[in-house]
Write an enzyme that holds these catalytic residues in place. Structure first.
Site, PDB file in Angstrom:
ATOM      1  N   ARG A  39      46.270   3.785   5.449  1.00  0.00           N
ATOM      2  CA  ARG A  39      46.159   5.096   4.788  1.00  0.00           C
ATOM      3  C   ARG A  39      44.776   5.701   5.003  1.00  0.00           C
ATOM      4  O   ARG A  39      44.634   6.917   5.189  1.00  0.00           O
ATOM      5  CB  ARG A  39      46.466   4.942   3.294  1.00  0.00           C
ATOM      6  N   HIS A  43      44.248   9.353   6.709  1.00  0.00           N
ATOM      7  CA  HIS A  43      43.587  10.461   6.009  1.00  0.00           C
ATOM      8  C   HIS A  43      42.308  10.909   6.710  1.00  0.00           C
ATOM      9  O   HIS A  43      41.861  12.039   6.508  1.00  0.00           O
ATOM     10  CB  HIS A  43      43.337  10.097   4.544  1.00  0.00           C
ATOM     11  N   HIS A 188      55.529   4.332   5.621  1.00  0.00           N
ATOM     12  CA  HIS A 188      55.771   4.006   4.205  1.00  0.00           C
ATOM     13  C   HIS A 188      56.683   2.785   4.043  1.00  0.00           C
ATOM     14  O   HIS A 188      57.061   2.447   2.936  1.00  0.00           O
ATOM     15  CB  HIS A 188      56.358   5.224   3.470  1.00  0.00           C
ATOM     16  N   TRP A 236      57.869   1.627  -1.396  1.00  0.00           N
ATOM     17  CA  TRP A 236      59.083   2.254  -0.874  1.00  0.00           C
ATOM     18  C   TRP A 236      60.112   1.186  -0.512  1.00  0.00           C
ATOM     19  O   TRP A 236      61.292   1.467  -0.417  1.00  0.00           O
ATOM     20  CB  TRP A 236      58.769   3.065   0.379  1.00  0.00           C
ATOM     21  N   ASP A 264      60.115  12.169   1.478  1.00  0.00           N
ATOM     22  CA  ASP A 264      60.898  11.086   2.089  1.00  0.00           C
ATOM     23  C   ASP A 264      62.363  11.520   2.193  1.00  0.00           C
ATOM     24  O   ASP A 264      63.017  11.329   3.214  1.00  0.00           O
ATOM     25  CB  ASP A 264      60.803   9.804   1.230  1.00  0.00           C
TER      26      ASP A 264
HETATM   27  C1  HEM Z   1      54.818  12.668   5.292  1.00  0.00           C
HETATM   28  C2  HEM Z   1      53.918  13.049   4.413  1.00  0.00           C
HETATM   29  C3  HEM Z   1      53.213  12.043   3.544  1.00  0.00           C
HETATM   30  C4  HEM Z   1      53.069  12.115   2.208  1.00  0.00           C
HETATM   31  C5  HEM Z   1      53.511  13.247   1.307  1.00  0.00           C
HETATM   32  C6  HEM Z   1      52.414  10.896   1.786  1.00  0.00           C
HETATM   33  C7  HEM Z   1      52.088  10.598   0.480  1.00  0.00           C
HETATM   34  C8  HEM Z   1      51.633   9.367   0.041  1.00  0.00           C
HETATM   35  C9  HEM Z   1      51.349   9.036  -1.344  1.00  0.00           C
HETATM   36  C10 HEM Z   1      51.507   9.974  -2.521  1.00  0.00           C
HETATM   37  C11 HEM Z   1      50.935   7.739  -1.364  1.00  0.00           C
HETATM   38  C12 HEM Z   1      50.532   6.925  -2.590  1.00  0.00           C
HETATM   39  C13 HEM Z   1      49.008   6.856  -2.732  1.00  0.00           C
HETATM   40  C14 HEM Z   1      48.559   6.095  -3.948  1.00  0.00           C
HETATM   41  O1  HEM Z   1      48.993   6.431  -5.065  1.00  0.00           O
HETATM   42  O2  HEM Z   1      47.718   5.176  -3.793  1.00  0.00           O
HETATM   43  C15 HEM Z   1      50.968   7.250  -0.012  1.00  0.00           C
HETATM   44  C16 HEM Z   1      50.662   5.981   0.358  1.00  0.00           C
HETATM   45  C17 HEM Z   1      50.624   5.551   1.662  1.00  0.00           C
HETATM   46  N1  HEM Z   1      50.816   6.323   2.796  1.00  0.00           N
HETATM   47 FE1  HEM Z   1      51.542   8.188   2.839  1.00  0.00          FE
HETATM   48  N2  HEM Z   1      52.167  10.126   2.874  1.00  0.00           N
HETATM   49  C18 HEM Z   1      52.621  10.795   3.986  1.00  0.00           C
HETATM   50  C19 HEM Z   1      52.514  10.389   5.299  1.00  0.00           C
HETATM   51  C20 HEM Z   1      51.941   9.204   5.708  1.00  0.00           C
HETATM   52  C21 HEM Z   1      51.636   8.851   7.068  1.00  0.00           C
HETATM   53  C22 HEM Z   1      51.841   9.770   8.273  1.00  0.00           C
HETATM   54  C23 HEM Z   1      51.120   7.596   7.040  1.00  0.00           C
HETATM   55  C24 HEM Z   1      50.621   6.741   8.181  1.00  0.00           C
HETATM   56  C25 HEM Z   1      50.956   6.893   9.447  1.00  0.00           C
HETATM   57  C26 HEM Z   1      51.104   7.158   5.662  1.00  0.00           C
HETATM   58  C27 HEM Z   1      50.701   5.921   5.216  1.00  0.00           C
HETATM   59  C28 HEM Z   1      50.641   5.530   3.893  1.00  0.00           C
HETATM   60  C29 HEM Z   1      50.385   4.152   3.462  1.00  0.00           C
HETATM   61  C30 HEM Z   1      50.199   2.954   4.367  1.00  0.00           C
HETATM   62  C31 HEM Z   1      50.364   4.178   2.053  1.00  0.00           C
HETATM   63  C32 HEM Z   1      50.128   2.991   1.116  1.00  0.00           C
HETATM   64  C33 HEM Z   1      48.666   2.857   0.729  1.00  0.00           C
HETATM   65  C34 HEM Z   1      48.402   1.675  -0.185  1.00  0.00           C
HETATM   66  O3  HEM Z   1      49.269   0.837  -0.398  1.00  0.00           O
HETATM   67  O4  HEM Z   1      47.259   1.600  -0.681  1.00  0.00           O
HETATM   68  N3  HEM Z   1      51.578   8.170   4.882  1.00  0.00           N
HETATM   69  N4  HEM Z   1      51.388   8.273   0.828  1.00  0.00           N
END
Ligand code: HEM
Length: 311
Positions: A39, A43, A188, A236, A264
């Site tokens: 993440r 970002h 995810h 997820w 999603d």
């Molecule tokens: C499609 C639009 C996306 C949205 C709206 C989104 C939104 C989110 C949100 C709300 C979280 C939770 C954060 C938290 O509360 O700590 C999250 C976690 C995460 N996202 Fe996304 N995300 C998106 C796309 C992506 C993409 C493109 C990637 C990587 C290629 C990604 C990788 C991750 C990962 C690995 C986590 C888990 C982080 C953790 O466990 O600390 N996301 N995302």
């Protein structure tokens, strides 16, 4: 197979990157911290705006995320922990730029959790400092958070639907196709959301805030071993420390202990996204191949390279 076109000192840099990769793989396996590192890298990349040509104003994978005001932007809540994990590697390998280290750690995380090996390129130049960060509000037409996506409405870009929001952010701003949006969202399949970070779910820190699948006794790793890093939050997928194609399947169980945001849901309800979603549910190999390509593209958005090193 790696080529190095970076002239004098390039061989040394490649050796350091390889050594750092080895250290990172061991660290990720021990700490179970792969998701937050993925993440962090996404970002850093995700501030990229293809409508702007100059470096570093165009944003992207340039290490700006370690500086204020970018690190403290709402969308980056919680990511300081990922940055903290990487500081020891930056100290040990000072010639590796922050931009490269962040992307290297992400690619290692995918690999360490059983995902595809990504054909990454290194040699990124870092921004000079905080003055080069994309401000939280400075992406025209995208509201706050430098144009990073929102999981739920109201969407910062003003889109009426999650599908439109995804295309505004990923296609208009960053240059991805529908297929790449679905593949990238498959990230995810790993990781969690926390009440205290994004606030997008009711599950929070530690065992008393945990879902069924995120307790300290839960098993989420590919090798079946226990160990999940800090307990808590919601994921997820049930096996959220394993990079596979569960993301495209587990949602069907309609389990209140698993996450499923509007963004999603759009991937299997929008008629243009849906065929890719279904393909990845049925064919993990196809998902891995498409994910690896899209991840590489994401990891190079807005980057300025000096030389080219592949590992
Ligand atoms: C499609 C639009 C996306 C949205 C709206 C989104 C939104 C989110 C949100 C709300 C979280 C939770 C954060 C938290 O509360 O700590 C999250 C976690 C995460 N996202 Fe996304 N995300 C998106 C796309 C992506 C993409 C493109 C990637 C990587 C290629 C990604 C990788 C991750 C990962 C690995 C986590 C888990 C982080 C953790 O466990 O600390 N996301 N995302």
């Amino acid at each position: 197979m790696g080529n190095c076109f970076c002239g004098l000192g390039g061989g040394k840099k490649k050796k350091e990157l390889l050594q750092c990769k080895k250290d990172l793989l061991a660290f990720i396996d021990k700490e179970n911290c792969g998701p937050i590192l993925v993440r962090l890298a996404w970002h850093d990349s995700g501030t990229y705006d293809q409508r702007i040509s100059d470096f570093p104003q165009r944003g992207g994978a340039n290490g700006a995320i370690i500086h204020e005001p970018e690190m403290s932007m709402g969308a980056n809540n919680g990511l300081r922990k990922g940055f903290g994990y990487l500081k020891q590697f930056k100290e040990k390998y000072p010639t590796i730029s922050w931009a490269d280290l962040i992307q290297l750690a992400s690619a290692c995380s995918i690999e360490a959790m059983g995902g595809p090996k990504i054909n990454m390129r290194y040699g990124r130049v870092d921004v000079a400092g905080p003055q080069d960060c994309v401000g939280p509000k400075s992406r025209e037409g995208f509201g706050g958070n430098a144009g990073l996506p929102d999981a739920k409405p109201p969407f910062g870009c003003g889109a009426p639907t999650a599908s439109q929001h995804l295309r505004n952010v990923f296609t208009k701003k960053m240059g991805f196709t529908d297929q790449e949006i679905v593949a990238l969202s498959g990230a995810h399949t790993i990781g969690r959301a926390f009440k205290e970070r994004s606030g997008t779910c009711p599950f929070g820190y530690m065992d008393n805030g945990a879902s069924k699948y995120t307790k300290s006794t839960s098993v989420a790793r590919k090798d079946g071993k226990t160990g999940i890093g800090m307990a808590g939050g919601a994921a997820w997928t049930k096996n959220w420390l394993t990079f596979d194609n569960s993301y495209f399947k587990d949602y069907k169980a309609n389990d209140g202990d698993l996450l499923w945001f509007d963004t999603d849901k759009a991937l299997h309800t929008d008629p243009a996204f849906q065929p890719y979603f279904q393909k990845y549910a049925e064919d993990e190999k196809a998902f891995f191949a498409d994910y690896a390509k899209a991840h590489k593209k994401l990891s190079e958005l807005g980057s300025k390279f000096e030389g080219e090193i592949t590992l």
